[in-house]
Design a protein around this motif. Sequence first.
Motif, PDB file in Angstrom:
ATOM      1  N   LEU A  36       0.799  -1.228  -0.148  1.00 15.71           N
ATOM      2  CA  LEU A  36       0.064  -0.029  -0.073  1.00 15.71           C
ATOM      3  C   LEU A  36       0.782   1.220  -0.032  1.00 15.71           C
ATOM      4  O   LEU A  36       0.213   2.242   0.154  1.00 15.71           O
ATOM      5  N   GLY A  37       2.219   1.166   0.091  1.00 13.04           N
ATOM      6  CA  GLY A  37       3.060   2.353  -0.061  1.00 13.04           C
ATOM      7  C   GLY A  37       3.445   2.755   1.499  1.00 13.04           C
ATOM      8  O   GLY A  37       4.047   3.813   1.504  1.00 13.04           O
ATOM      9  N   GLU A  38       2.852   2.081   2.482  1.00 14.45           N
ATOM     10  CA  GLU A  38       3.221   2.475   3.626  1.00 14.45           C
ATOM     11  C   GLU A  38       4.500   2.001   4.140  1.00 14.45           C
ATOM     12  O   GLU A  38       4.822   0.616   4.006  1.00 14.45           O
ATOM     13  N   GLU A  39       5.338   2.925   5.018  1.00 12.38           N
ATOM     14  CA  GLU A  39       6.475   2.444   5.315  1.00 12.38           C
ATOM     15  C   GLU A  39       6.615   1.561   6.520  1.00 12.38           C
ATOM     16  O   GLU A  39       5.916   1.317   7.205  1.00 12.38           O
ATOM     17  N   ILE A  40       7.653   0.461   6.108  1.00 14.71           N
ATOM     18  CA  ILE A  40       7.763  -0.734   7.135  1.00 14.71           C
ATOM     19  C   ILE A  40       9.212  -0.119   7.855  1.00 14.71           C
ATOM     20  O   ILE A  40      10.134  -0.088   7.417  1.00 14.71           O
ATOM     21  N   LYS A  41       8.825   0.053   9.207  1.00 16.21           N
ATOM     22  CA  LYS A  41      10.027   0.312  10.105  1.00 16.21           C
ATOM     23  C   LYS A  41      10.885  -0.940  10.659  1.00 16.21           C
ATOM     24  O   LYS A  41      12.055  -0.902  10.969  1.00 16.21           O
ATOM     25  N   SER A  42      10.042  -1.814  10.898  1.00 14.81           N
ATOM     26  CA  SER A  42      10.596  -3.392  11.495  1.00 14.81           C
ATOM     27  C   SER A  42      10.405  -4.365  10.573  1.00 14.81           C
ATOM     28  O   SER A  42       9.265  -5.112  11.006  1.00 14.81           O
ATOM     29  N   SER A 103      13.834 -14.627   4.097  1.00 12.33           N
ATOM     30  CA  SER A 103      13.267 -15.926   4.482  1.00 12.33           C
ATOM     31  C   SER A 103      14.140 -16.071   5.811  1.00 12.33           C
ATOM     32  O   SER A 103      13.842 -17.116   6.393  1.00 12.33           O
ATOM     33  N   ALA A 104      15.152 -15.466   6.386  1.00 13.14           N
ATOM     34  CA  ALA A 104      15.726 -15.365   7.583  1.00 13.14           C
ATOM     35  C   ALA A 104      16.000 -14.195   8.136  1.00 13.14           C
ATOM     36  O   ALA A 104      15.971 -13.369   7.426  1.00 13.14           O
ATOM     37  N   ALA A 105      15.941 -14.325   9.544  1.00 14.37           N
ATOM     38  CA  ALA A 105      16.268 -13.184  10.400  1.00 14.37           C
ATOM     39  C   ALA A 105      17.802 -12.548  10.142  1.00 14.37           C
ATOM     40  O   ALA A 105      18.440 -13.461  10.025  1.00 14.37           O
ATOM     41  N   GLY A 106      18.154 -11.263  10.325  1.00 18.15           N
ATOM     42  CA  GLY A 106      19.458 -10.893  10.214  1.00 18.15           C
ATOM     43  C   GLY A 106      19.644  -9.530   9.802  1.00 18.15           C
ATOM     44  O   GLY A 106      18.819  -8.854   9.646  1.00 18.15           O
ATOM     45  N   ASN A 107      20.893  -9.318   9.854  1.00 20.01           N
ATOM     46  CA  ASN A 107      21.328  -7.824   9.170  1.00 20.01           C
ATOM     47  C   ASN A 107      21.622  -8.053   7.635  1.00 20.01           C
ATOM     48  O   ASN A 107      22.388  -8.938   7.243  1.00 20.01           O
ATOM     49  N   TYR A 108      21.044  -7.230   6.977  1.00 16.67           N
ATOM     50  CA  TYR A 108      21.106  -7.209   5.478  1.00 16.67           C
ATOM     51  C   TYR A 108      21.671  -6.069   4.857  1.00 16.67           C
ATOM     52  O   TYR A 108      21.398  -4.548   5.317  1.00 16.67           O
ATOM     53  N   ILE A 121      25.446  -0.944 -19.040  1.00 14.61           N
ATOM     54  CA  ILE A 121      25.561  -0.698 -17.426  1.00 14.61           C
ATOM     55  C   ILE A 121      26.428   0.635 -17.401  1.00 14.61           C
ATOM     56  O   ILE A 121      27.194   0.766 -16.397  1.00 14.61           O
ATOM     57  N   ASN A 122      25.926   1.459 -17.842  1.00 13.76           N
ATOM     58  CA  ASN A 122      26.495   2.959 -17.737  1.00 13.76           C
ATOM     59  C   ASN A 122      25.621   3.666 -16.372  1.00 13.76           C
ATOM     60  O   ASN A 122      24.339   3.469 -16.702  1.00 13.76           O
ATOM     61  N   PRO A 123      26.094   4.033 -15.508  1.00 18.67           N
ATOM     62  CA  PRO A 123      25.587   4.600 -14.173  1.00 18.67           C
ATOM     63  C   PRO A 123      24.780   5.995 -14.550  1.00 18.67           C
ATOM     64  O   PRO A 123      25.430   6.719 -15.158  1.00 18.67           O
ATOM     65  N   LEU A 124      23.718   6.035 -14.334  1.00 17.11           N
ATOM     66  CA  LEU A 124      22.969   7.153 -14.278  1.00 17.11           C
ATOM     67  C   LEU A 124      22.953   8.004 -12.916  1.00 17.11           C
ATOM     68  O   LEU A 124      22.599   9.075 -13.051  1.00 17.11           O
ATOM     69  N   ALA A 125      23.131   7.086 -11.940  1.00 17.86           N
ATOM     70  CA  ALA A 125      23.452   7.925 -10.537  1.00 17.86           C
ATOM     71  C   ALA A 125      24.284   7.137  -9.770  1.00 17.86           C
ATOM     72  O   ALA A 125      24.464   6.030 -10.143  1.00 17.86           O
ATOM     73  N   PRO A 126      24.837   7.610  -8.648  1.00 14.10           N
ATOM     74  CA  PRO A 126      25.799   6.887  -7.903  1.00 14.10           C
ATOM     75  C   PRO A 126      24.926   6.022  -7.147  1.00 14.10           C
ATOM     76  O   PRO A 126      23.711   5.920  -6.840  1.00 14.10           O
ATOM     77  N   MET A 127      25.683   4.389  -6.919  1.00 11.27           N
ATOM     78  CA  MET A 127      25.109   3.500  -6.344  1.00 11.27           C
ATOM     79  C   MET A 127      24.896   4.108  -4.737  1.00 11.27           C
ATOM     80  O   MET A 127      25.558   5.009  -4.165  1.00 11.27           O
ATOM     81  N   SER A 128      23.848   3.578  -4.150  1.00 11.15           N
ATOM     82  CA  SER A 128      23.484   3.868  -2.625  1.00 11.15           C
ATOM     83  C   SER A 128      23.546   2.489  -1.868  1.00 11.15           C
ATOM     84  O   SER A 128      23.199   1.683  -2.588  1.00 11.15           O
ATOM     85  N   THR A 129      23.688   2.440  -0.833  1.00  9.00           N
ATOM     86  CA  THR A 129      23.762   1.370   0.140  1.00  9.00           C
ATOM     87  C   THR A 129      22.946   1.798   1.454  1.00  9.00           C
ATOM     88  O   THR A 129      22.878   2.782   1.730  1.00  9.00           O
ATOM     89  N   HIS A 130      22.138   0.711   1.818  1.00  5.58           N
ATOM     90  CA  HIS A 130      21.307   1.102   3.072  1.00  5.58           C
ATOM     91  C   HIS A 130      21.371  -0.290   3.707  1.00  5.58           C
ATOM     92  O   HIS A 130      21.754  -1.228   3.356  1.00  5.58           O
ATOM     93  N   SER A 131      21.271  -0.201   4.985  1.00  5.66           N
ATOM     94  CA  SER A 131      21.156  -1.508   6.033  1.00  5.66           C
ATOM     95  C   SER A 131      19.872  -1.724   6.848  1.00  5.66           C
ATOM     96  O   SER A 131      19.274  -0.482   7.006  1.00  5.66           O
ATOM     97  N   ILE A 132      19.453  -2.901   6.974  1.00  3.35           N
ATOM     98  CA  ILE A 132      18.334  -3.283   7.501  1.00  3.35           C
ATOM     99  C   ILE A 132      18.356  -4.445   8.549  1.00  3.35           C
ATOM    100  O   ILE A 132      19.347  -5.219   8.326  1.00  3.35           O
ATOM    101  N   THR A 133      17.615  -4.585   9.313  1.00  4.43           N
ATOM    102  CA  THR A 133      17.697  -5.702  10.119  1.00  4.43           C
ATOM    103  C   THR A 133      16.376  -6.361  10.181  1.00  4.43           C
ATOM    104  O   THR A 133      15.253  -5.640  10.400  1.00  4.43           O
ATOM    105  N   VAL A 134      16.168  -7.519   9.917  1.00  4.92           N
ATOM    106  CA  VAL A 134      14.997  -8.413   9.798  1.00  4.92           C
ATOM    107  C   VAL A 134      14.979  -8.992  11.026  1.00  4.92           C
ATOM    108  O   VAL A 134      15.866 -10.071  11.395  1.00  4.92           O
ATOM    109  N   THR A 135      13.816  -9.262  11.728  1.00  3.74           N
ATOM    110  CA  THR A 135      13.525  -9.909  12.901  1.00  3.74           C
ATOM    111  C   THR A 135      12.540 -11.092  12.620  1.00  3.74           C
ATOM    112  O   THR A 135      11.727 -11.049  11.673  1.00  3.74           O
TER     113      THR A 135
END
Length: 135
Positions: A36-42, A103-108, A121-135
Amino acid sequence: MKFLLFLIFVGTIIGSSSAYGYEETSTSDFKIVNSLGEEIKSPVVDQQLNLQTSLKNVSEKNIDWAYIVQVINSDGAIVDLNYATGSLAKNQTLAAALSWTPSAAGNYKIEVFVWDNLRDINPLAPMSTHSITVT
């Protein structure tokens, strides 16, 4: 001499990657949302997550794009790799999203790429990196 060759190599790589595309597309507002486009915090195991980024064409022409997302677990293994392609008209903004169900809990680590296509594969924008924790 080795140092000089290294500098030439690095200069060539940086020059070629920044010469094409970077200034054509901007990316912002990465977030994890539900269907639905609602942000998932956890996020939790077996929950469908939509990995969403806002893409904006900041060039003076229409452009094609490939939105690529890879998810890497704490062991450094790629557990999901997905892509979507499309085009953006001049000054158009859209939210690109790809789904992933952990399918598994952990840090990604989530790596987001925006390229002109999957072949060149010519970049149109810089790569971005994000971290999440799945419980």
